[in-house]
Design a protein around this motif. Structure first.
Motif, PDB file in Angstrom:
ATOM      1  N   ARG A  99       0.381  -1.889   0.302  1.00 45.96           N
ATOM      2  CA  ARG A  99      -0.156  -0.292  -0.223  1.00 45.96           C
ATOM      3  C   ARG A  99       0.525   1.448   0.101  1.00 45.96           C
ATOM      4  O   ARG A  99       0.440   2.438  -0.813  1.00 45.96           O
ATOM      5  N   SER A 257      -4.087  13.121   5.640  1.00 43.14           N
ATOM      6  CA  SER A 257      -5.660  13.225   5.425  1.00 43.14           C
ATOM      7  C   SER A 257      -6.028  12.901   4.998  1.00 43.14           C
ATOM      8  O   SER A 257      -6.954  11.899   4.987  1.00 43.14           O
ATOM      9  N   PHE A 260      -6.689   9.924   3.480  1.00 46.68           N
ATOM     10  CA  PHE A 260      -8.060   8.598   3.758  1.00 46.68           C
ATOM     11  C   PHE A 260      -8.655   9.124   2.786  1.00 46.68           C
ATOM     12  O   PHE A 260     -10.091   8.079   2.615  1.00 46.68           O
ATOM     13  N   ILE A 261      -9.213  10.064   3.027  1.00 45.80           N
ATOM     14  CA  ILE A 261     -10.484  10.369   1.609  1.00 45.80           C
ATOM     15  C   ILE A 261     -10.762   9.767   0.349  1.00 45.80           C
ATOM     16  O   ILE A 261     -11.622   9.305  -0.334  1.00 45.80           O
ATOM     17  N   THR A 264     -10.399   6.648  -1.343  1.00 46.63           N
ATOM     18  CA  THR A 264     -12.490   5.813  -1.023  1.00 46.63           C
ATOM     19  C   THR A 264     -12.728   6.827  -2.148  1.00 46.63           C
ATOM     20  O   THR A 264     -13.711   5.709  -2.811  1.00 46.63           O
ATOM     21  N   ILE A 265     -12.855   7.550  -2.535  1.00 44.86           N
ATOM     22  CA  ILE A 265     -13.527   8.026  -3.393  1.00 44.86           C
ATOM     23  C   ILE A 265     -13.485   7.035  -5.000  1.00 44.86           C
ATOM     24  O   ILE A 265     -13.988   6.700  -6.142  1.00 44.86           O
ATOM     25  N   ALA A 267     -11.054   5.066  -5.467  1.00 47.72           N
ATOM     26  CA  ALA A 267     -10.637   3.457  -5.891  1.00 47.72           C
ATOM     27  C   ALA A 267      -9.225   2.935  -5.629  1.00 47.72           C
ATOM     28  O   ALA A 267      -8.630   2.931  -6.603  1.00 47.72           O
ATOM     29  N   PRO A 269      -6.028   1.961  -4.195  1.00 46.53           N
ATOM     30  CA  PRO A 269      -5.067   0.751  -2.601  1.00 46.53           C
ATOM     31  C   PRO A 269      -4.533   1.255  -2.456  1.00 46.53           C
ATOM     32  O   PRO A 269      -3.713   0.449  -2.335  1.00 46.53           O
ATOM     33  N   ARG A 273      -6.051   3.904   2.405  1.00 46.65           N
ATOM     34  CA  ARG A 273      -8.193   4.009   2.582  1.00 46.65           C
ATOM     35  C   ARG A 273      -7.686   1.940   3.827  1.00 46.65           C
ATOM     36  O   ARG A 273      -8.870   2.208   4.321  1.00 46.65           O
ATOM     37  N   LEU A 274      -6.407   1.429   3.599  1.00 46.37           N
ATOM     38  CA  LEU A 274      -6.464  -0.007   4.377  1.00 46.37           C
ATOM     39  C   LEU A 274      -6.933   0.850   6.013  1.00 46.37           C
ATOM     40  O   LEU A 274      -7.344  -0.004   6.818  1.00 46.37           O
ATOM     41  N   MET A 275      -6.187   2.138   5.850  1.00 47.99           N
ATOM     42  CA  MET A 275      -5.895   2.354   7.460  1.00 47.99           C
ATOM     43  C   MET A 275      -7.621   3.302   8.180  1.00 47.99           C
ATOM     44  O   MET A 275      -7.694   2.505   9.109  1.00 47.99           O
ATOM     45  N   VAL A 276      -8.190   3.622   7.467  1.00 50.38           N
ATOM     46  CA  VAL A 276      -9.982   3.959   7.853  1.00 50.38           C
ATOM     47  C   VAL A 276     -10.662   2.561   7.638  1.00 50.38           C
ATOM     48  O   VAL A 276     -11.675   2.386   8.431  1.00 50.38           O
ATOM     49  N   ILE A 279      -9.198   1.114  11.155  1.00 51.83           N
ATOM     50  CA  ILE A 279      -9.998   1.676  12.092  1.00 51.83           C
ATOM     51  C   ILE A 279     -11.305   1.018  12.376  1.00 51.83           C
ATOM     52  O   ILE A 279     -11.355   0.694  13.731  1.00 51.83           O
ATOM     53  N   PHE A 280     -11.861   0.739  11.184  1.00 53.92           N
ATOM     54  CA  PHE A 280     -13.597   0.379  11.037  1.00 53.92           C
ATOM     55  C   PHE A 280     -13.161  -0.898  12.218  1.00 53.92           C
ATOM     56  O   PHE A 280     -14.305  -1.055  13.024  1.00 53.92           O
TER      57      PHE A 280
ATOM     58  N   PRO B 140      -1.833  12.655  11.523  1.00 51.91           N
ATOM     59  CA  PRO B 140      -2.303  13.570  10.981  1.00 51.91           C
ATOM     60  C   PRO B 140      -4.067  13.621  11.768  1.00 51.91           C
ATOM     61  O   PRO B 140      -4.416  13.156  12.147  1.00 51.91           O
ATOM     62  N   LEU B 142      -6.997  14.125  11.230  1.00 52.31           N
ATOM     63  CA  LEU B 142      -8.186  13.153  10.687  1.00 52.31           C
ATOM     64  C   LEU B 142      -7.818  12.071  11.016  1.00 52.31           C
ATOM     65  O   LEU B 142      -8.880  11.513  11.782  1.00 52.31           O
ATOM     66  N   PHE B 234     -17.481  12.719   5.763  1.00 59.47           N
ATOM     67  CA  PHE B 234     -17.415  11.445   4.886  1.00 59.47           C
ATOM     68  C   PHE B 234     -17.200  10.807   4.966  1.00 59.47           C
ATOM     69  O   PHE B 234     -17.736   8.975   3.727  1.00 59.47           O
TER      70      PHE B 234
ATOM     71  N   PRO C 254     -15.223   1.604  -3.854  1.00 56.50           N
ATOM     72  CA  PRO C 254     -16.691   1.445  -2.247  1.00 56.50           C
ATOM     73  C   PRO C 254     -16.901   2.030  -2.629  1.00 56.50           C
ATOM     74  O   PRO C 254     -18.069   2.200  -2.165  1.00 56.50           O
TER      75      PRO C 254
END
Lengths: 319, 297, 538
Positions: A99, A257, A260-261, A264-265, A267, A269, A273-276, A279-280, B140, B142, B234, C254
């Motif tokens: 990644r 930062s 992260f966003i 995702t939008i 797509a 890899p 995205r791995l981080m988000v 975390i979840f 970071p 965020l 978001f 996604p």
């Protein structure tokens, strides 16, 4: 200078230690149990008896006292072992190797675009103050520092990607595989990642340039009859860079930062995205490892930034 | 990191801000600053008067049909649940201000004393406090907010806490920098000689000196926080629904961009205007309070 | 300065105008006016063609791609689904009535006297590595799941006997018809390939996570975790003349908006398992082709087993059901694509009890019941949900607010939500989604006596309900169809008990370019037959 760098390195190690403690214990404060989450996500349709769950927990060392877990983790990092992801059942080092190059590819490009274009447009706006170029650049910087980047991403996708079909809408290809496609694919994400830094750098550059231009030694240079290029590049530019360099240092964090966003939008890899998702999914090991690596990167960049002050402005001494 | 940077800015104590007139002249001299100020005043008015000026109850479903287009009844249309977008936008100003000001407040109340203590007492305490702040900065913003919000769960108070923690280091750094730069000044030394306690010196002599840069920082942070809230929304961690928050509205509305662009665009423009306003007013304050802060804030 | 300001905002406005100008002309087509009919037919404007054509690469977008390819004990449902081109099942539902058909098994016998379940396997099938598919391979695959404790209902299997080359007998301690549906989903890989992949068990598992040797119409050509997986045709596939496509590429996107844009731009041929209503509505106007599936079953579940909970009181549960205007809710959220539900079954489902609607919308009745229950002024409670349920949750909050119940929405990330719903339990109410199976198995998977999903014990089930469930599981029934009368009794009982509040059935579909032919997900979200999919020349 050397003692200064050594001192800074020692500081960096202390900071890194604090980072590891923070991320380690904060992750463990999360309500919920990563093993349960993993089982629930992967095995919705299968019954798993409690013994199996305990076995999994032991497999990831989550049954030990939390302090012991911390020292085990730290010990392993020194051996280059970042542990095994609970969700992916895969070495975290391997995941990160998959990644980080992607995020760094985007991030470094964005950093360069943000810095170079930012400085350039700020410079132009300053030396053409009040002229039409300034009147285009300055309002654009206002948009750059105010627009939420996911909105910008969506606008770009709809206009440039869909309506005009200039660029592929999403996805990522390694530049070593297909350089042209790769470059076309990263244009929109890079714009989104760079836009804030670009605008902030331009604003900063413009105002510090204006200030420097007003200084005595610049007026002297003009008076000596030097050409505009020499005055701007040789005298003014270097001196107005210091505050901008600070901003670029801060920009590294912003780019992570943003990733992260943006990843995702579009797509992509990458590590954001791995981080988000980690975390979840409360994939402790992954979050800890990525935070660690990001912290190292941020620290190194800031060190370089601080050292470069000395080069840019000899008045700065490292005491 | 802080102690090296202060050379570029805080070689001596900033002059006391006594010249109200000078402040006024500089502050109001730029059109954008004035414009920003007007936006902020309007924002406050809207937030305060929300119950009286909003045409509908922002939380009530089916005041119109689902996804109605803008009309004289609903100036900005309705969302999927038939709630009035304009009313939600108006109430969202309250959320925006609340998130901004409370986060900045909390972060300031914690960060400034930490910075002053670290800067004034120095030594080991300085190392511990300032390295911790640096460590926080290595996350970071965020990421920090994301992890904290995940720990605490969604909901406005948790978003506020997350954003506050993420912004504490900024205040601590500035406060520490100012403190270190004026620690050796005559009036501090003389206060020490006269036997004033450390606490008194920090509170009475140092704290006021940290205000000019911090006020500027806070103003600019307000804008950044509103943007950060949108980013969190978001990613799925935002103000608890059905509370009206701009970031969440932009995010929810993006599904309907093609047919109902106003759902996403109107809160987006609101965010942009307010962020712009805070930035411009921050700039103005900086120039008026202490122009030497340019490049640092 | 003013000019600069003017310019800035003119620019913002212009960009927004360009943007909104990009949208479709004003026609906001409310898609269909009859919300109660399930949209099961694809638009009929397709050019009729002679028949399937060979060749082509199907470019797919999906919300997920496989994470674990071949190691069954760690595979999640989405891993199993997206690996169907490579790894096939023993048996699966063959139609919308839920009839089971064999794939790698030709047939099976259920002996309720001797408590044995015997699989008769398909002959002449080989794995991609050339090794034969036989009873031993089947046993090996079942055993792997059993050893890892990951076979659903595996606790009822005492032992496995290979009777001959193509016959495997399971010796059981209990038997019912649900088992054939559960065990039929077993998806075997080549034991030889697995055993030869490494010298230690760890190495073999690591290999199997990233490799899969099955019997399917395709093999894995390339896989990048979380990004894409590419399949190429298996020339030695056991179904003669199949598959049609040369290759299948699945890309993970996604964000549904981005996937929709890719479909519209023609960057993808098919988008799997779409459930975001607005994207469906938007793309319907663009002339793309749709195949509809059964959708999901959305409901409010209670923490009713805890005597301290408000919801232990049936009156309160009834009040909540009366308070929610389900037709309006389904219409708003689904924009005509959702079906409001009044029982634990949708009208597309064989167990549906015709005309059964115990508690239609009646807020006055709800207030009355709350008063009877001793809450004349209502009470405060919480609803656990994920971010995807925010609109529905806000609506439920508003409906319940009307009758005096103050609901706090507890929006959890996926981790906490799954942890609570499938693990540790929830405190008051939860907004939940479950699959809708073509047979009746989902009733047992979710709400039966030994549920596989909501097994926290939070939901109170009356003895009457449990007895009716058990009656429908009696050993004499060999298929869901035989048990259907009893199943309907169980569904009616759940309604009488106000066990849960059924809300609506969602819309789920695949969206594709007009030249793509597939039946996915007509039968169910897990039934995909990649060997039958084909594309017209385009």
């Amino acid at each position: 200078m050397t003692t200064y760098i050594i001192r800074r390195l020692i500081q960096a190690v202390i900071i890194l230690l604090i980072v590891t403690i923070l991320v380690f214990f904060v992750m463990r404060l999360l309500p919920g149990d990563p093993i349960i989450i993993y089982v629930a996500q992967t095995a919705q349709l299968e019954a798993m008896p409690p013994e199996m769950i305990d076995k999994l927990r032991a497999q990831f060392g989550l049954d030990k006292p939390i302090v012991i877990q911390y020292f085990n983790w730290m010990g392993n990092i020194f051996r280059g072992d970042f542990g095994e992801s609970i969700f992916y059942h895969e070495d975290v080092s391997k995941l990160m190797l998959e990644r980080f190059p992607v995020t760094l590819h985007l991030g470094i490009t964005a950093l360069i675009v943000g810095s170079v274009l930012g400085l350039l447009s700020g410079l132009l706006a300053a030396i053409r103050r009040g002229k039409w170029l300034d009147k285009i650049i300055t309002p654009l910087t206002y948009i750059g520092i105010t627009i939420p980047i996911f909105m910008l991403a969506i606008l770009l996708i709809y206009t440039i990607g869909l309506r005009l079909s200039w660029l592929p809408i999403a996805g990522y290809t390694s530049p070593f595989e297909d350089f042209w496609l790769s470059t076309r694919q990263i244009i929109m994400p890079v714009i989104c990642l760079a836009v804030f830094s670009l605008a902030a750098n331009a604003r900063q550059m413009r105002s510090s340039m204006l200030e420097v231009i007003a200084q005595d030694y610049i007026r002297t240079a003009w008076a000596k009859g030097l050409s505009e290029r020499v005055v701007v590049v040789k005298h003014a530019l270097k001196n107005s860079l210091i505050p901008v360099i600070t901003l670029i240092g801060l920009g590294v964090g912003l780019i992570f930062s943003g990733s992260f966003i943006i990843e995702t939008i579009f797509a992509i890899p990458g590590v954001g995205r791995l981080m988000v998702s980690s975390i979840f999914g409360q994939d402790y090991v992954v979050v800890q490892a990525i935070t660690f690596v990001i912290a190292v990167i941020v620290l190194v960049v800031n060190l370089i930034v601080d050292i470069s002050y000395g080069w840019l402005d000899p008045r700065i001494r490292y005491g | 990191m802080a102690e090296e940077r202060n050379i570029t800015g805080f070689e001596e104590a900033p002059p006391p801000v006594s010249e109200w007139r000078r402040f006024r002249r500089v502050f109001f001299s730029r059109g954008v600053v004035l414009f920003g100020l007007i936006i902020l005043v309007l924002l406050f008015l809207v937030a305060v008067l929300a119950p009286w000026i909003s045409p509908y109850d922002p939380y009530k479903m089916s005041v119109g049909k689902s996804l109605e287009h803008p009309s004289s009844q609903h100036l900005l249309g309705t969302d999927i649940l038939g709630r009035d977008t304009l009313s939600r936008l108006i109430y969202g100003s309250r959320t925006a201000l609340m998130v901004g000001f409370i986060s900045v407040g909390i972060a300031g109340v914690i960060g400034i004393p930490l910075g002053i203590i670290a800067g004034y007492l120095g030594g080991f305490l300085n190392t511990i406090i300032m390295r911790t702040m640096d460590a926080l900065l290595c996350f970071p913003m965020l990421l920090l907010a994301l992890v904290l919000a995940a720990v605490l769960g969604g909901g406005i108070q948790n978003v506020i806490v997350a954003l506050s923690v993420a912004t504490i280091p900024g205040y601590a750094r500035v406060a520490c920098g100012v403190t270190m730069s004026i620690r050796e000044n005559d009036y501090i030394l003389s206060a020490q000689a006269m036997g004033s306690s450390d606490a008194l010196i920090m509170f009475k002599h140092i704290l006021p000196n940290t205000f000019p840069p911090l006020i500027v920082l806070m103003t600019m942070q307000l804008g950044a926080l509103i943007l950060a809230e949108a980013g969190l929304s978001f990613l799925g961690i935002g103000i608890e629904p059905p509370g009206a928050a701009w970031g969440a509205m932009v995010n929810a509305g993006r599904n309907y961009l093609l047919n109902n662009p106003e759902l996403s665009f109107s809160p987006c423009i609101a965010i942009m205007l307010v962020v712009f306003a805070f930035n411009m007013v921050g700039d103005g304050l900086r120039d008026a309070l202490d122009p030497r802060l340019r490049g640092l804030l | 300065m003013k000019r600069i300001l003017f310019f800035t905002f003119a620019l913002i406005l212009a960009s927004m105008l360009i943007f909104s100008g990009c949208g479709e002309p004003e026609e906001t087509t409310a898609p269909t006016t009859a919300p109660t009919t399930a949209p099961t037919t694809a638009p009929t404007t397709q050019p009729t063609t002679a028949g399937p054509e060979y060749g082509g690469t199907l470019r797919c977008v999906a919300g997920a791609i496989p994470n674990v390819l071949g190691y069954a004990p760690e595979k999640a449902p989405s891993d199993n689904f997206y690996m169907l081109p490579v790894i096939e099942r023993l048996a699966e539902w063959g139609d919308e009535e839920g009839t089971m058909v064999g794939i790698l098994a030709e047939s099976w016998d259920i002996d309720s006297e001797a408590l044995t379940f015997t699989w008769h396997l398909r002959q002449g099938v080989t794995f991609h590595d050339g090794t034969p598919w036989n009873a031993e391979a089947c046993q090996w695959n079942f055993q792997m799941l059993l050893d890892a404790n990951r076979l659903t209902m595996g606790q009822f299997i005492d032992s496995l006997d290979v009777l001959d080359e193509y016959t495997l007998r399971m010796n059981l301690n209990k038997i019912d018809w649900v088992m054939s549906e559960q065990w039929g989903l077993m998806s075997p890989i080549s034991p030889t390939a697995y055993e030869n992949s490494g010298s230690t068990e760890e190495e073999r598992i690591a290999w199997a996570r990233e490799n899969a040797v099955g019997t399917g119409p395709y093999t894995v050509a390339e896989w990048q975790r979380d990004d894409h997986i590419n399949f190429v045709k298996n020339d030695n596939y056991w179904r003669p003349g199949l598959p049609y496509l040369d290759a299948i590429e699945i890309r993970r996107i996604p964000d549904p908006m981005v996937a929709a844009a890719m479909m519209e731009a023609g960057e993808a041929d098919i988008w799997f398992a779409v459930s975001s209503v607005q994207n469906i509505v938007d793309l319907q106007a663009k002339g793309l082709k749709f195949v509809w599936g059964p959708g999901m079953f959305l409901a409010i579940l209670f923490n009713s087993n805890d005597p301290e909970s408000y919801f232990a009181d049936k009156l309160v549960r009834e009040a909540i059901e009366y308070a929610i205007n389900r037709p309006e809710l389904a219409e708003m959220l689904g924009q005509g694509l959702y079906e409001p539900l009044h029982q634990m079954a949708s009208s597309t489902w064989p167990g549906y009890v015709e005309g059964y609607n115990p508690r239609p919308y009646d807020p006055d009745k709800a207030r009355e019941l709350l008063e009877q229950a001793g809450h004349p002024n209502g009470f405060k409670t919480t609803l656990l949900l994920m971010e995807t349920g925010i609109d529905a949750g806000s609506a439920i909050k508003a409906y319940l607010g009307e009758v005096g119940i103050e609901v706090e929405l507890d929006v959890a990330d996926i981790g906490r939500y799954f942890g609570s719903v499938f693990g540790t339990g929830w405190s008051d109410m939860v907004y939940s989604a479950s699959g809708i199976n073509p047979s009746a198995t989902d009733l047992y998977i979710h709400f039966g006596p030994n549920p596989v999903t909501y097994r926290t014990g939070n939901i109170y089930k009356t003895p009457e309900y449990l007895a009716k469930c058990e009656a429908a599981l009696a050993p004499q029934f060999k298929t869901a169809a035989e048990a259907m009368a009893k199943i309907k009794e169980a569904i009616r009982q759940a309604g009488e008990d106000a066990m849960i509040v059924p809300l609506f059935r969602t819309a789920e579909c695949s969206i594709m370019q007009t030249y793509v032919h597939t039946e996915y997900p007509k039968i169910h979200g897990i039934i995909w037959r990649p060997y039958n999919d084909w594309m017209e020349a385009h």
